[in-house]
Scaffold this active site. Sequence first.
Site, short mmCIF file in Angstrom:
data_model
loop_
_atom_site.label_atom_id
_atom_site.label_comp_id
_atom_site.label_asym_id
_atom_site.label_seq_id
_atom_site.Cartn_x
_atom_site.Cartn_y
_atom_site.Cartn_z
N ARG A 238 0.86 -1.18 0.00
CA ARG A 238 0.00 0.00 0.00
C ARG A 238 0.89 1.23 0.00
O ARG A 238 2.01 1.22 0.53
CB ARG A 238 -0.91 0.03 1.23
CG ARG A 238 -2.11 -0.93 1.16
CD ARG A 238 -3.13 -0.46 0.11
NE ARG A 238 -4.37 -1.23 0.18
CZ ARG A 238 -4.61 -2.33 -0.51
NH1 ARG A 238 -3.67 -2.83 -1.29
NH2 ARG A 238 -5.78 -2.94 -0.41
N GLU A 267 -4.28 7.83 -5.06
CA GLU A 267 -4.41 7.10 -6.33
C GLU A 267 -5.60 7.63 -7.12
O GLU A 267 -6.71 7.68 -6.61
CB GLU A 267 -4.55 5.60 -6.05
CG GLU A 267 -3.31 5.01 -5.41
CD GLU A 267 -3.36 3.50 -5.25
OE1 GLU A 267 -4.43 2.90 -5.45
OE2 GLU A 267 -2.32 2.90 -4.92
N HIS A 286 -1.11 0.38 -9.59
CA HIS A 286 -1.75 -0.49 -8.59
C HIS A 286 -2.35 -1.72 -9.29
O HIS A 286 -3.55 -1.97 -9.24
CB HIS A 286 -2.83 0.26 -7.82
CG HIS A 286 -3.18 -0.42 -6.52
ND1 HIS A 286 -3.72 0.25 -5.43
CD2 HIS A 286 -3.10 -1.72 -6.12
CE1 HIS A 286 -3.94 -0.59 -4.44
NE2 HIS A 286 -3.58 -1.79 -4.84
#
Length: 321
Positions: A238, A267, A286
């Site tokens: 993360r 993000e 991601h």
Amino acid sequence: MDKKKILVGVSNYKKNCPKARQMLLDKGYELIELDREDPYTKEELMQISGDIDGVIAGMEPWCEEVFQTAPKLKVVARFGVGFDTVDLDAAKKHGVIACNVRSFMLSNSVAEYALTLMLTAMKNIIPMDKVMHENKWDRFTGSQLYGKTVGIMGFGAIGQCFARTIQGFNVKILAYDPFPNEKAAKELNVTFASKEELLKQCDCITLHIPNTPENYHFIDKAELDIMKDGVVIVNTARGPAWNLDAVYEAVKSGKVGAAGVDVYEQEPPEKDMPILQCPNVVFQPHSSSETWESKEAVSMDCAQCVIDALEGRIPKTALNV
């Protein structure tokens, strides 16, 4: 009798998860599906959650305020292993079972991806690809993984998969975890070390720690300073697991020789982040768990969690019961 309604917060669910979707439809459930890439906001959830019975959650925030607006809700199944977007205590307070997914396919997908980022960064694959696309013949000297000391920060399911994946590289593997699984370490020829020992000894480090308040900026300037010069570091966990600004400064100084980045505190990340200009840093959006195999396995597990909860059974991966 009204159909039970399932809110799906995962983008492209119909396209990517057809078996699980059909599994839910066969139960007679009505699906309300996200129709864009960006997750639902808190405000949107508060508007639509009033008659929802179950949720397959993406990255949208399931917090106290949202649970207050969802009186019928019985289960939130996170589409992945991380559950930092779900307030477990608030869910329990409101009688909602919260689950995650612990599929091998998911863990293996992230482990393979972390290794891919590590090797891509070490061997300058991206800069060489770029010059080839420009019809140039500039070559770069990279590094081998063979014989290195590799550190795994977080030795859960994904960390263990990573250790299994790199067995053929003749590496020494160190791991840090506050709850060490000695049995798995022995099977995978892994040695546990303190955080400081791992940081000092390893040539390459991969992060697989959960996103908890205790782990915020787990890797910061102080940790980077004691690493080996030229260390390679990868984060597929993360964004808050490290201070990316500190990583940027370490890349500029040469302390970090190369890095792989798949996750960000915001993000999508800001487009003007200075680190984006570093040629020895590999960036991804991601995507470490994004494989067809993991999507199918995770979606089927999520669907089963929802079905179990709505039919009065406790899902096998329940987190707050």
